[in-house]
Design a protein around this motif. Structure first.
Motif, mmCIF file in Angstrom:
data_model
loop_
_atom_site.group_PDB
_atom_site.id
_atom_site.type_symbol
_atom_site.label_atom_id
_atom_site.label_comp_id
_atom_site.label_asym_id
_atom_site.label_seq_id
_atom_site.Cartn_x
_atom_site.Cartn_y
_atom_site.Cartn_z
ATOM 1 N N VAL A 171 0.878 -1.166 0.000
ATOM 2 C CA VAL A 171 0.000 0.000 0.000
ATOM 3 C C VAL A 171 0.917 1.219 0.000
ATOM 4 C CG1 VAL A 171 -1.811 1.258 1.206
ATOM 5 C CG2 VAL A 171 -1.724 -1.247 1.346
ATOM 6 N N TRP A 172 0.784 2.066 -1.000
ATOM 7 C CA TRP A 172 1.570 3.292 -1.046
ATOM 8 C C TRP A 172 0.778 4.380 -0.341
ATOM 9 C CZ3 TRP A 172 3.229 3.354 -6.933
ATOM 10 C CH2 TRP A 172 4.083 2.275 -7.157
ATOM 11 N N VAL A 173 1.373 4.983 0.663
ATOM 12 C CA VAL A 173 0.683 5.985 1.488
ATOM 13 C C VAL A 173 1.318 7.348 1.238
ATOM 14 C CG1 VAL A 173 -0.146 6.559 3.792
ATOM 15 C CG2 VAL A 173 0.371 4.169 3.217
ATOM 16 N N GLU A 216 2.082 -4.865 3.811
ATOM 17 C CA GLU A 216 3.250 -4.116 3.350
ATOM 18 C C GLU A 216 2.799 -2.701 3.016
ATOM 19 O OE1 GLU A 216 5.723 -5.992 0.396
ATOM 20 O OE2 GLU A 216 5.035 -7.997 1.002
ATOM 21 N N ALA A 217 3.594 -1.721 3.427
ATOM 22 C CA ALA A 217 3.233 -0.326 3.195
ATOM 23 C C ALA A 217 4.485 0.502 2.987
ATOM 24 C CB ALA A 217 2.421 0.223 4.360
ATOM 25 N N LYS A 218 4.375 1.505 2.121
ATOM 26 C CA LYS A 218 5.493 2.403 1.840
ATOM 27 C C LYS A 218 5.001 3.839 1.893
ATOM 28 C CE LYS A 218 7.828 -0.821 -1.319
ATOM 29 N NZ LYS A 218 8.239 -1.046 -2.736
ATOM 30 N N ALA A 219 5.759 4.686 2.572
ATOM 31 C CA ALA A 219 5.458 6.117 2.570
ATOM 32 C C ALA A 219 5.959 6.703 1.260
ATOM 33 C CB ALA A 219 6.131 6.800 3.749
ATOM 34 N N VAL A 220 5.096 7.412 0.566
ATOM 35 C CA VAL A 220 5.434 7.990 -0.738
ATOM 36 C C VAL A 220 5.704 9.472 -0.541
ATOM 37 C CG1 VAL A 220 4.636 8.395 -3.081
ATOM 38 C CG2 VAL A 220 3.986 6.293 -1.900
ATOM 39 N N GLY A 221 6.907 9.908 -0.898
ATOM 40 C CA GLY A 221 7.286 11.301 -0.704
ATOM 41 C C GLY A 221 7.217 12.127 -1.969
ATOM 42 N N GLU A 222 7.913 13.237 -1.945
ATOM 43 C CA GLU A 222 7.924 14.181 -3.060
ATOM 44 C C GLU A 222 8.466 13.520 -4.326
ATOM 45 O OE1 GLU A 222 6.415 17.209 -4.223
ATOM 46 O OE2 GLU A 222 6.977 17.753 -2.185
ATOM 47 N N GLY A 223 7.910 13.885 -5.467
ATOM 48 C CA GLY A 223 8.459 13.454 -6.733
ATOM 49 C C GLY A 223 7.811 12.215 -7.323
ATOM 50 N N ALA A 262 2.276 7.359 10.353
ATOM 51 C CA ALA A 262 1.570 6.579 11.386
ATOM 52 C C ALA A 262 0.721 5.477 10.750
ATOM 53 C CB ALA A 262 0.693 7.501 12.231
ATOM 54 N N ILE A 263 0.104 5.778 9.607
ATOM 55 C CA ILE A 263 -0.707 4.773 8.910
ATOM 56 C C ILE A 263 0.180 3.669 8.350
ATOM 57 C CG2 ILE A 263 -2.162 4.409 6.872
ATOM 58 C CD1 ILE A 263 -3.380 7.204 7.533
ATOM 59 N N CYS A 264 1.328 4.041 7.809
ATOM 60 C CA CYS A 264 2.278 3.018 7.336
ATOM 61 C C CYS A 264 2.640 2.070 8.470
ATOM 62 C CB CYS A 264 3.543 3.681 6.796
ATOM 63 S SG CYS A 264 3.428 4.226 5.096
ATOM 64 N N ALA A 284 -4.285 19.329 4.479
ATOM 65 C CA ALA A 284 -3.301 18.252 4.359
ATOM 66 C C ALA A 284 -3.982 16.950 4.734
ATOM 67 C CB ALA A 284 -2.097 18.506 5.264
ATOM 68 N N GLY A 285 -4.089 16.054 3.775
ATOM 69 C CA GLY A 285 -4.729 14.769 4.019
ATOM 70 C C GLY A 285 -3.796 13.623 3.681
ATOM 71 N N VAL A 286 -4.393 12.452 3.472
ATOM 72 C CA VAL A 286 -3.629 11.229 3.227
ATOM 73 C C VAL A 286 -4.233 10.516 2.024
ATOM 74 C CG1 VAL A 286 -2.859 9.033 4.207
ATOM 75 C CG2 VAL A 286 -3.134 11.015 5.691
ATOM 76 N N GLN A 287 -3.378 9.853 1.253
ATOM 77 C CA GLN A 287 -3.834 9.080 0.099
ATOM 78 C C GLN A 287 -3.290 7.664 0.179
ATOM 79 O OE1 GLN A 287 -4.111 10.701 -4.046
ATOM 80 N NE2 GLN A 287 -2.303 9.436 -4.381
ATOM 81 N N LEU A 288 -4.167 6.689 -0.040
ATOM 82 C CA LEU A 288 -3.764 5.286 -0.128
ATOM 83 C C LEU A 288 -3.866 4.839 -1.579
ATOM 84 C CD1 LEU A 288 -5.649 3.584 2.870
ATOM 85 C CD2 LEU A 288 -3.465 4.810 2.889
ATOM 86 N N GLU A 289 -2.823 4.165 -2.050
ATOM 87 C CA GLU A 289 -2.829 3.565 -3.388
ATOM 88 C C GLU A 289 -2.608 2.068 -3.216
ATOM 89 O OE1 GLU A 289 -3.274 4.695 -6.427
ATOM 90 O OE2 GLU A 289 -3.179 6.886 -6.240
ATOM 91 N N LEU A 290 -3.617 1.271 -3.564
ATOM 92 C CA LEU A 290 -3.549 -0.177 -3.373
ATOM 93 C C LEU A 290 -3.403 -0.890 -4.708
ATOM 94 C CD1 LEU A 290 -5.976 0.984 -1.187
ATOM 95 C CD2 LEU A 290 -5.425 -1.280 -0.308
#
Length: 201
Positions: free
Chosen positions: A112-114, A135-142, A124-126, A161-167
């Motif tokens: 899950v890309w967060v 499995e989860a990865k924090a997705v940053g800039e770029g 925190a969600i990761c 400022a919110g959060v996005q999950l990509e499954l």
């Protein structure tokens, strides 16, 4: 591939509600809104995952394509342009919004890309997902799916400022066949939101 529609107004002028698409909205007395703007046959399984996270405690919004098979994807409106009025009102009235999306597997069929602009909540969600066995990865800039554009529906909440999950598709398919796994993911994300949520900077 470019979207067929660049706004909800153009979509609504060409598609029929109840035939081509439907909108499900459940406002609740909660600081959180869980949004699946590409539900139904656009990004399969995202509506059900969003509902599992929201449970009966958080506000829920789902835009769902009812068109069959590949044609269903034609109702996709990018998250940075998703402007369906009910969604905008619900998100604006919430402190924190979370977008739930599906992605192609690519080289990563499990994670899950967060993303999103709320970095502490993202992290925190990761952590919560990993503790729950995902499995989860924090997705940053770029990254192209980082969810960091201020115009993204997840960032149009009260906090800005919110959060996005990509499954990935493989994980979404597994959850469709294993409701208990979907419930476990929902519980993990919900717990992280309730523990950190609007109280974090």
């Amino acid at each position: 591939m470019a979207d067929l529609y660049d706004s909800f107004a153009t979509l609504a002028a060409n598609e029929i509600e109840g035939v081509d698409y439907r909108i499900h909205i459940a406002p609740r007395a909660s600081p959180f809104a869980i949004v699946a703007p590409h539900g139904g046959r656009i990004e399969r399984g995202t509506s059900q995952i969003a509902a599992a996270i929201a449970s009966n405690r958080f506000s829920l919004y789902c835009f769902e394509s009812l068109r069959p098979r590949a044609k269903g994807k034609s109702l996709h409106i990018a998250s940075t342009r998703f402007d369906e009025p009910q969604a905008l009102r619900l998100v604006a009235a919430s402190e924190i919004a979370m977008g739930v999306h599906g992605r192609i597997d690519g080289v990563d069929r499990a994670s899950v890309w967060v993303g999103g602009l709320h970095e502490s909540l993202r992290d925190a969600i990761c952590d919560a997902l990993v503790r729950a066995g995902f499995e989860a990865k924090a997705v940053g800039e770029g990254h192209r799916l980082s969810g960091r554009d201020p115009a993204n529906i997840c960032n149009r909440c009260g906090r800005g400022a919110g959060v996005q999950l990509e499954l990935p598709e493989t994980l979404r398919t597994a959850m469709a066949n294993e409701p208990s796994r979907r419930a476990a993911l929902g519980a993990a994300v919900r717990d992280a939101l309730e523990r950190a949520g609007p109280l974090t900077a």
